[in-house]
Design an enzyme around this catalytic site. Structure first.
Site, PDB file in Angstrom:
ATOM      1  N   GLY A 168       0.828  -1.208   0.000  1.00  0.00           N
ATOM      2  CA  GLY A 168       0.000   0.000   0.000  1.00  0.00           C
ATOM      3  C   GLY A 168       0.858   1.252   0.000  1.00  0.00           C
ATOM      4  O   GLY A 168       0.605   2.204  -0.741  1.00  0.00           O
ATOM      5  N   ASP A 169       1.885   1.239   0.799  1.00  0.00           N
ATOM      6  CA  ASP A 169       2.841   2.349   0.822  1.00  0.00           C
ATOM      7  C   ASP A 169       3.846   2.265  -0.328  1.00  0.00           C
ATOM      8  O   ASP A 169       4.090   3.240  -1.031  1.00  0.00           O
ATOM      9  CB  ASP A 169       3.627   2.343   2.140  1.00  0.00           C
ATOM     10  CG  ASP A 169       2.891   3.081   3.248  1.00  0.00           C
ATOM     11  OD1 ASP A 169       2.416   4.192   3.001  1.00  0.00           O
ATOM     12  OD2 ASP A 169       2.799   2.532   4.354  1.00  0.00           O
TER      13      ASP A 169
END
Lengths: 396, 396
Positions: A168-169
């Site tokens: 996600g990051d």
């Protein structure tokens, strides 16, 4: 040969993960990446438990190599003036603030462009600079969940889990680095900078690829599939006598090789399994038959047999095994970096290899403010006295 | 404003996933990406079951927008000559062959450099151009397994599963695009191309980040953690009365906001939970207490309360929900692309946004050989008769 971005200066205001991972990519490619951190505090990830070495968190070390650090209080007049002076000499300003913070700090793109029309301003944020959710905070797990990938990561028939890697990051930082690189290239032609806007949630959507199109075309909603594949068979994890292994034998050539390796040559022509469509139709039957066979021998023996037959396969490596794999070592993917502040640490290397350029040497992740004097005197020509005064006033 | 790579020509020999995903990034950024495919056959992913529209597989469509296609038999003398002519007019040759195939086809970097010293040759392979495993075949699942990330993706205390997104492939294509972009930038300064070498396995290692450093610093070997986080608490998925939600409230500020939102303000100062280290030490106790609370109300109600309090949170969206999220739509992450060959399809968009450039319009994924005439006449100046002859001879 020099690294490709040699001579490029990046002012890096980002913290924690998405931002720093992307700026590490730029640093590995040769850019002079300067972390600009809050005096006395720094990147919040410097405090992330549980593992530290001489006061540096392992979390911070893992994504801040190839960077310098200086502290600067952007909320002071002197700090802001120094930042503007740095912008005059730099190519990129890179942040992972929430939308609106750049404006509040008076370092938004329009302001910086007036100071240096060649500046590139790149922001990585949870939801982007536009849209109804733009002001919401976001973190890795939240965007993994909202973006859809978690819903099909997990054991077959079971509940969703996150991807172990914080994609996600990471995906946001990685796509932001693409944006910066493309803008640098374009600037060579136009002489002008650009505004790059990357959202973590967008980045998750961009990783859905065929899962999205299968929904658009056929209404198919993905569910957790364990280690199998939604449209390619046989692909999956199998228990052997000892360890787990995976095979990926979907193509007809690999399927035939697999039949040889497991001493079931008759399956290659079996009408149930002979082509991709057939194997997909009989997936449960086929996977069960294969599991019965694989459990009869040790994993290393299977890997050897499967490799000899040319079937793509491998052990499910734990981190310690992966980091000692001879191929990983041969590719300089494990490197030592030495800091005057905290000694030598082992880190992973860059996966972007250029023949003719050393890929085993990296600057160690910086201690907080380690390069403040160097930058202020070398980049901006400030005197030692002036630097000392700034330090006493808490500007740096 | 123009897309950043406008005017750049990429000869794309890649197939299936890792390669095409990276060249799609380049195409989205404005490059003229020309898929060069085997006559009569094409990219193997064109045949990937189970979903097709007018003969085009959903799998292929999902990662081949922003590209052209021509067929060319590189094993014929005429085909090779045409390829060399294209190289004279192009910037990048991009492939995902196994090492050695470029040499066998006589299109390796040394050969191409003699034809066009500005050419950039980028290869994405399973294990890279060097090292003991370089000749092995590899696929997504195999590199996910060998690289280590699978070993800590899965339910808490359970068996490893693959990341639902094919990150084994995707990461390689993404890092290769970085390499190409950096080499294009450097070429503006040096006038010379470069050889870019990206391995899927290296790319997995590069995503280990703190998991690798935790092993180096403390010998910690990661294991599946469900939806939690190894060093940050409380982060995880919770069952509500209906759906699953996730929260990420590790920072002290978010932790205090969470305590308010769940009506347990006294926990904010509880010595067990008051700081990061404490929450990490009491993770099991804290997560169980939170689960007891979250199951008492519907998910949407929790999301509303948590958002109002400023706690990062979200629903675990299935693909259909993710693709209809208002934020995703507002960011142009769902686009229509129209092909003369098969009509209009819905695709995901590019996450790399440049303010001032349209990010809603993309060229539809090409039908096999759709642009052969255009390229041969416009790029190389061949006559219609010559093109027809090449077609009859099976060269295109």
């Amino acid at each position: 040969m020099e690294r490709p971005l040699t001579g490029i200066r990046v002012l890096d205001l980002s913290q924690f993960l998405a931002g720093p991972y992307g700026s590490m990519v730029l640093g590995d490619l040769g850019a002079d990446v300067l972390k600009i951190e809050i005096p006395g505090k720094g990147d919040g990830s410097r405090e992330m438990p549980p593992h530290f070495i001489h006061g540096q968190s392992g979390y911070f070390l893992s994504m801040n190599r190839s960077k310098k650090s200086m502290t600067l209080n952007l909320k002071s007049d002197d700090g802001l003036k120094i930042f503007y002076d740095l912008v005059r000499q730099s190519d990129v300003v890179y942040d992972n603030f929430r939308p609106g913070i750049l404006e509040r700090l008076r370092i938004d793109y329009d302001t910086l462009k007036a100071i240096n029309p060649r500046i590139i301003s790149a922001s990585v944020s949870g939801y982007g600079q536009t849209g109804p959710l733009k002001d919401r905070p976001a973190f890795d797990l939240v965007v993994q969940a909202m973006g859809g990938i978690m819903s099909y990561t997990g054991p077959l028939g079971g509940e969703p889990v996150r991807m172990g890697a914080p994609m996600g990051d990471l995906a946001g930082g990685i796509f932001a680095a693409h944006g910066v690189l493309a803008a640098l290239y374009q600037r060579e032609r136009t002489g002008e900078g650009r505004r790059v806007d990357v959202a973590l949630l967008d980045s998750q959507i961009a990783l859905l690829i065929y899962r999205a199109v299968y929904y658009f075309l056929a209404g198919e909603v993905a569910v957790p599939a364990g280690s199998g594949h939604v449209s390619a068979v046989p692909i999956g994890a199998f228990k052997t006598q000892d360890i787990h292994i995976v095979i990926d034998a979907n193509g007809d050539k690999f399927w035939r090789a697999l039949c040889e390796a497991i001493e079931r040559p008759e399956w290659a022509g079996d009408p149930r399994f002979a082509d991709r469509a057939g194997r997909l139709q009989h997936v449960d039957e086929l996977m069960a038959l294969l599991q019965e066979i694989f459990v009869t021998r040790p994993g290393d023996e299977w890997i050897e047999r499967l490799e000899a037959a040319g079937v793509p396969c491998g052990p499910i490596n734990t981190v310690d095994r992966a980091l000692s794999d001879p191929q990983v070592l041969a590719r300089n993917m494990i490197v030592d970096a030495t800091s005057p502040a905290y000694g030598t640490v082992k880190l992973t290397g860059s996966p972007i290899k250029f023949h003719g350029t050393d890929d085993a040497q990296y600057h160690a992740p910086p201690a907080l403010g380690e390069h403040a004097e160097e930058v202020l005197t070398d980049w901006l020509g400030l005197s030692a006295e002036r630097v000392q005064a700034l330090r006493e006033q808490g500007v740096i």
